[in-house]
Structures are given as structure tokens and as C-alpha cells.
Design a protein around this motif. Sequence first.
Motif, mmCIF file in Angstrom:
data_model
loop_
_atom_site.group_PDB
_atom_site.id
_atom_site.type_symbol
_atom_site.label_atom_id
_atom_site.label_comp_id
_atom_site.label_asym_id
_atom_site.label_seq_id
_atom_site.Cartn_x
_atom_site.Cartn_y
_atom_site.Cartn_z
ATOM 1 N N THR A 40 38.162 13.119 113.275
ATOM 2 C CA THR A 40 37.404 14.193 112.823
ATOM 3 C C THR A 40 36.797 13.941 111.199
ATOM 4 O OG1 THR A 40 38.446 15.440 114.252
ATOM 5 C CG2 THR A 40 37.193 16.612 112.663
ATOM 6 N N VAL A 41 37.825 13.554 110.573
ATOM 7 C CA VAL A 41 37.465 13.447 109.021
ATOM 8 C C VAL A 41 36.350 12.088 109.047
ATOM 9 C CG1 VAL A 41 38.252 12.709 106.887
ATOM 10 C CG2 VAL A 41 39.621 14.200 108.232
ATOM 11 N N VAL A 42 36.506 11.105 109.652
ATOM 12 C CA VAL A 42 35.454 10.156 109.529
ATOM 13 C C VAL A 42 33.935 10.453 110.093
ATOM 14 C CG1 VAL A 42 34.905 7.803 110.594
ATOM 15 C CG2 VAL A 42 37.326 8.398 109.716
ATOM 16 N N ALA A 43 34.160 11.174 111.058
ATOM 17 C CA ALA A 43 32.792 11.682 111.668
ATOM 18 C C ALA A 43 32.225 12.830 110.656
ATOM 19 C CB ALA A 43 33.056 12.555 112.957
ATOM 20 N N ALA A 44 33.186 13.554 109.958
ATOM 21 C CA ALA A 44 32.608 14.496 108.810
ATOM 22 C C ALA A 44 31.836 13.631 107.683
ATOM 23 C CB ALA A 44 33.391 15.441 108.523
ATOM 24 N N VAL A 45 32.784 12.761 107.376
ATOM 25 C CA VAL A 45 31.981 11.865 106.185
ATOM 26 C C VAL A 45 30.734 11.181 106.571
ATOM 27 C CG1 VAL A 45 32.560 9.760 104.802
ATOM 28 C CG2 VAL A 45 34.325 11.535 105.344
ATOM 29 N N VAL A 46 30.791 10.864 107.880
ATOM 30 C CA VAL A 46 29.325 10.237 108.334
ATOM 31 C C VAL A 46 28.519 11.187 108.211
ATOM 32 C CG1 VAL A 46 28.583 9.036 110.105
ATOM 33 C CG2 VAL A 46 30.596 8.238 109.692
#
Length: 71
Positions: A40-46
Amino acid sequence: MWETTGWCLRTWLKVTFVLAVLIGVAAMVWGVGSRPFVLTVVAAVVLELLTIRGLLREWAFDARGRWWWFW
């Protein structure tokens, strides 16, 4: 030009706020150390980077059409 700059900043802040809330919800649901939370954090950063890229393109497109730095 200030209108476009203000719009870009407001839009960026809204998107950042929504993503931060979603990350907080994910932390409460899955826990901070879990794999779904990390994804989720990786997706939010992207998504944040894509938003910034799009807003910068909008701002640059508007800046090209005006001599705003002379005013």
C-alpha cells in the motif's frame, strides 16, 4: 499564472491528504509490518509521483502560454 499555481498546490495537497489517510487506515487494518501495508505504501508513493508529474505538466503547459515572469 498564480491561479494555476494555486490550483496545482491545492490539488497536490488534496491527493497527498487522501493517500495519507488511506495509509493510516491500512496501518490500522493490516499492521505496519505486514506485506499488504508495504505494498500500500509503495502504491501510494507511485501515485504521488504520478500526480506530481501530471501537475507539473499542467503547470508547465500554462507557463509556456504566458509571460508570467515579467508580471
